[in-house]
Design an enzyme around this catalytic site. Structure first.
Site, mmCIF file in Angstrom:
data_model
loop_
_atom_site.group_PDB
_atom_site.id
_atom_site.type_symbol
_atom_site.label_atom_id
_atom_site.label_comp_id
_atom_site.label_asym_id
_atom_site.label_seq_id
_atom_site.Cartn_x
_atom_site.Cartn_y
_atom_site.Cartn_z
ATOM 1 C CD1 TRP A 15 -1.913 2.310 1.589
ATOM 2 C CD2 TRP A 15 -3.339 0.813 0.731
ATOM 3 N NE1 TRP A 15 -3.122 2.945 1.395
ATOM 4 C CE2 TRP A 15 -4.016 2.046 0.873
ATOM 5 C CE3 TRP A 15 -4.024 -0.286 0.213
ATOM 6 C CZ2 TRP A 15 -5.352 2.205 0.522
ATOM 7 C CZ3 TRP A 15 -5.348 -0.123 -0.144
ATOM 8 C CH2 TRP A 15 -6.008 1.116 0.011
ATOM 9 C CG HIS A 45 -2.656 -4.193 6.543
ATOM 10 N ND1 HIS A 45 -4.007 -4.463 6.613
ATOM 11 C CD2 HIS A 45 -2.328 -3.609 7.720
ATOM 12 C CE1 HIS A 45 -4.478 -4.053 7.773
ATOM 13 N NE2 HIS A 45 -3.481 -3.530 8.469
ATOM 14 C CG HIS A 55 -7.019 -2.303 9.480
ATOM 15 N ND1 HIS A 55 -5.950 -1.429 9.472
ATOM 16 C CD2 HIS A 55 -7.453 -2.374 8.193
ATOM 17 C CE1 HIS A 55 -5.743 -1.004 8.242
ATOM 18 N NE2 HIS A 55 -6.647 -1.546 7.447
ATOM 19 C CG HIS A 154 -12.332 -1.554 5.602
ATOM 20 N ND1 HIS A 154 -11.991 -0.956 4.409
ATOM 21 C CD2 HIS A 154 -11.399 -2.523 5.812
ATOM 22 C CE1 HIS A 154 -10.894 -1.530 3.928
ATOM 23 N NE2 HIS A 154 -10.517 -2.490 4.752
#
Length: 200
Positions: A15, A45, A55, A154
């Site tokens: 990321w 991650h 998270h 999420h």
């Protein structure tokens, strides 16, 4: 058995802004040590990984609280290629299981970290939970767009009690029913961990 885990190697894309993967030897037989020993530095991650609810929700469960029963058992691989956003309308036309994994067309090896990938609409997350889904898996690096800061996908999964498995390597895996084994490292108090994911 089908290995649906992304390879981990020096330079593997992570990321943007996250901790890159590094493996270094701290002892080497070739230099007179009795053993070869390495150390790794990386993000939690990395590649194929399991998110703990903590998270994305500060009051959420940490990694050790994710039940193993969610991570092992019958699953369904769904072909979701062509979907820019996972919607209720699409989901109504596919077969689901308690563990549902979505192949969106992401390659098993990323030359560069993808900036555009399928995200999950909050209504779709709630629909999945209503259909008995407890684990949502995707070949994408996230269930929200890369630039999202409020993470509606999420948070919808968290509110619905559905766990998230990201970064699967599903290229070449036919849609259908399998047994899933997706076990993370046992990192106490962590927000996520890499997973070795297998279909049988």
């Amino acid at each position: 058995m089908l290995d649906i885990t992304r390879r981990i190697y020096p330079g593997v894309p992570v990321w943007p802004g996250d901790t890159p993967y590094s493996y270094q030897l701290t002892a080497q037989i070739a230099q007179g040590d009795s053993v070869n020993v390495g150390k790794i530095t990386t993000t939690t991650h990395l590649g194929t990984h399991l998110d703990a609810p903590w998270h994305y929700v500060d009051t959420g469960e940490k990694l050790e609280s994710v039940p193993l029963s969610v991570l092992v058992g019958p699953c369904r691989v769904v072909d979701a290629r062509g979907q820019k956003a996972l919607s209720v309308a699409f989901l109504k036309g596919v077969e689901l299981a308690e563990r549902s994994l979505f192949f969106t067309g992401q390659p098993n090896d990323w030359a560069d970290f993808p900036h555009h990938f399928m995200h999950v609409e909050p209504e779709a997350a709630r629909y999945l939970a209503g259909q008995g889904v407890r684990l949502f898996g995707t070949d994408c690096p996230s269930v929200d767009p890369l630039t999202s800061k409020d993470l509606p996908g999420h948070k919808a999964f968290a509110q619905a009690g559905v766990y998230i498995l990201e970064g699967l390597a599903l290229e070449g895996v036919p849609a259908g029913t399998y047994e899933l084994l997706a076990l993370p490292l046992r990192l106490e108090g962590a927000d996520a961990a890499p997973v070795r994911a297998i279909l049988r």
